[in-house]
Scaffold this motif. Sequence first.
Motif, mmCIF file in Angstrom:
data_model
loop_
_atom_site.group_PDB
_atom_site.id
_atom_site.type_symbol
_atom_site.label_atom_id
_atom_site.label_comp_id
_atom_site.label_asym_id
_atom_site.label_seq_id
_atom_site.Cartn_x
_atom_site.Cartn_y
_atom_site.Cartn_z
ATOM 1 N N ASP A 1 -3.517 -16.448 -17.204
ATOM 2 C CA ASP A 1 -4.491 -16.582 -15.955
ATOM 3 C C ASP A 1 -3.874 -15.912 -14.586
ATOM 4 O O ASP A 1 -4.120 -16.505 -13.708
ATOM 5 C CB ASP A 1 -4.645 -18.052 -15.922
ATOM 6 N N VAL A 2 -2.858 -15.035 -14.952
ATOM 7 C CA VAL A 2 -2.149 -14.326 -13.595
ATOM 8 C C VAL A 2 -3.285 -13.482 -12.818
ATOM 9 O O VAL A 2 -4.080 -12.779 -13.448
ATOM 10 C CB VAL A 2 -0.961 -13.560 -13.914
ATOM 11 N N VAL A 3 -3.069 -13.412 -11.633
ATOM 12 C CA VAL A 3 -3.974 -12.791 -10.858
ATOM 13 C C VAL A 3 -2.899 -11.389 -10.136
ATOM 14 O O VAL A 3 -1.802 -11.767 -9.740
ATOM 15 C CB VAL A 3 -4.482 -13.372 -9.493
ATOM 16 N N VAL A 4 -3.382 -10.430 -10.436
ATOM 17 C CA VAL A 4 -2.681 -9.134 -10.005
ATOM 18 C C VAL A 4 -3.250 -8.209 -8.971
ATOM 19 O O VAL A 4 -4.438 -7.886 -9.023
ATOM 20 C CB VAL A 4 -2.474 -8.357 -11.350
ATOM 21 N N GLU A 5 -2.647 -8.136 -8.128
ATOM 22 C CA GLU A 5 -2.854 -7.064 -6.701
ATOM 23 C C GLU A 5 -1.874 -6.041 -6.846
ATOM 24 O O GLU A 5 -0.841 -6.169 -6.969
ATOM 25 C CB GLU A 5 -2.731 -7.778 -5.440
ATOM 26 N N LEU A 6 -2.516 -4.745 -6.933
ATOM 27 C CA LEU A 6 -1.870 -3.536 -7.208
ATOM 28 C C LEU A 6 -2.144 -2.438 -5.887
ATOM 29 O O LEU A 6 -3.187 -2.534 -5.439
ATOM 30 C CB LEU A 6 -2.112 -2.801 -8.390
ATOM 31 N N GLU A 7 -1.149 -2.006 -5.412
ATOM 32 C CA GLU A 7 -0.936 -0.835 -4.752
ATOM 33 C C GLU A 7 -0.061 0.484 -5.489
ATOM 34 O O GLU A 7 0.953 0.235 -5.662
ATOM 35 C CB GLU A 7 -0.571 -1.114 -3.422
ATOM 36 N N LEU A 8 -0.822 1.483 -5.924
ATOM 37 C CA LEU A 8 -0.165 2.484 -6.615
ATOM 38 C C LEU A 8 -0.405 3.799 -6.003
ATOM 39 O O LEU A 8 -1.580 3.979 -5.442
ATOM 40 C CB LEU A 8 -0.648 2.361 -8.046
ATOM 41 N N PHE A 9 0.763 4.603 -5.763
ATOM 42 C CA PHE A 9 0.597 5.812 -5.256
ATOM 43 C C PHE A 9 1.356 6.849 -5.975
ATOM 44 O O PHE A 9 2.417 6.689 -6.591
ATOM 45 C CB PHE A 9 0.894 5.492 -3.771
ATOM 46 N N ARG A 10 0.972 8.050 -5.652
ATOM 47 C CA ARG A 10 2.006 9.150 -6.296
ATOM 48 C C ARG A 10 1.855 10.267 -5.168
ATOM 49 O O ARG A 10 1.149 10.447 -4.506
ATOM 50 C CB ARG A 10 1.139 9.852 -7.592
ATOM 51 N N CYS A 11 3.310 10.852 -5.286
ATOM 52 C CA CYS A 11 3.714 11.889 -4.390
ATOM 53 C C CYS A 11 3.734 13.317 -4.845
ATOM 54 O O CYS A 11 4.081 14.085 -4.205
ATOM 55 C CB CYS A 11 4.942 11.570 -3.555
ATOM 56 N N ARG A 12 3.375 13.253 -6.304
ATOM 57 C CA ARG A 12 3.241 14.549 -6.869
ATOM 58 C C ARG A 12 1.931 14.849 -7.417
ATOM 59 O O ARG A 12 1.421 14.035 -7.962
ATOM 60 C CB ARG A 12 4.383 14.667 -8.081
ATOM 61 N N ASP A 13 1.408 16.007 -7.542
ATOM 62 C CA ASP A 13 0.265 16.403 -7.856
ATOM 63 C C ASP A 13 0.226 16.775 -9.313
ATOM 64 O O ASP A 13 -0.826 17.184 -9.887
ATOM 65 C CB ASP A 13 -0.699 17.474 -7.051
ATOM 66 N N THR A 14 1.464 16.650 -9.713
ATOM 67 C CA THR A 14 1.587 17.133 -11.251
ATOM 68 C C THR A 14 1.699 16.009 -12.144
ATOM 69 O O THR A 14 1.657 16.141 -13.366
ATOM 70 C CB THR A 14 2.952 17.580 -11.363
ATOM 71 N N ILE A 15 1.375 14.937 -11.707
ATOM 72 C CA ILE A 15 1.520 13.383 -12.451
ATOM 73 C C ILE A 15 0.172 12.665 -12.151
ATOM 74 O O ILE A 15 -0.453 12.851 -11.068
ATOM 75 C CB ILE A 15 2.759 12.705 -12.100
ATOM 76 N N THR A 16 -0.027 12.002 -13.105
ATOM 77 C CA THR A 16 -1.173 10.858 -12.900
ATOM 78 C C THR A 16 -0.894 9.553 -12.572
ATOM 79 O O THR A 16 -1.568 8.855 -12.267
ATOM 80 C CB THR A 16 -2.130 11.041 -13.881
#
Length: 348
Positions: A191-206
């Motif tokens: 029942d966990v609630v997950v708040e995510l902030e995801l970022f990438r600084c390379r355009d070669t990765i997803t």
Amino acid sequence: MRVALVGARGHGARHVENLLRLGHDGTATFVGVVDVADVDVPVPAYPDLPSLAAELHPEVVVISSPPGTHRDLALSAFELGCDVLVEKPAALTVAEFDEISEAAAEHGLVCQVGFQTQGRGSYRRLCSLIGSGALGDISGIGAAGRWVRTDSYYERADWAGRQGEDGTLVNPFAHALQNALLLADVEERSDVVVELELFRCRDTITADDTACVRVTSEGAPPVVVATTLCAATSLPPVVLVHGSLGQAVWWYDDDKLTVNEHRMAVPPSVDLLENLIRHRQTGEPLVAPLAAARAFTTVVEQCGKADVPLLPARRTGDRVVLDGVDEVVVRAAEKIATFDELGCGFGR
């Protein structure tokens, strides 16, 4: 016990060393490896697990292959009658997690996950301190991971930098996330609630190379884990336990624990494969059972589905630096706050 290894390169090379050590000690017999490439190991190599099992009859299979292969290999090992030690993440979705769990139970076998820092003596001492009330009421668990990684880090394997299989919370700082969830006592909850902030600084990765997650569950202290592979300088990852009677600071890689700035004595570490073998022989409890990775897997699955926007960052030779992130990840762990709440400029 007879042990086979799937995946002898990369992190798998550490398992080779450990299996040779355990063989020398008489704890385990290293019977063979499965790998798609030629590997320099002192045991027979096979192209797949069934062909190895048909000739060598292992009792335990260690899985250190790419994350996307873990589910199929674990199910195959159970069909062959083997217990499993699988590297993290054991599963990429909760559905896969349930499949593996149900298969292990159906066959009367066990699955241990390769969260080796759960075997640290400092972890057991910290759990004891929390359980005894020595830290008072726990208001939050924070963790910060801050490393420098060059372009070659994302060239080490085909799945490196691929969303769903990689990312700072899923792989390099998976221990920080899992340890924080364990200390908050929410590791088995659905029942966990997950708040995510995801970022990438390379355009070669997803996948993300910079992230912050807050995990909350009713009646439990909030967990905030902030991570980056785009730091200006690397620091050992750290877990902070905020209590009404003091703060514990745990550097899990270094097996070091302080409480209110006092260094704590810690017991010896426990090897996960040795622990699995003793579990079978004596009933010793598993250190890192699959059941304790449910909440972690929930976060992993959401990381595989979330948006991962590209941030402008500064390139320095073969690495990129996200200016300001070094301080932000530490403040997030200290304040139990998200990037956005800290007003750092790249949070949502």
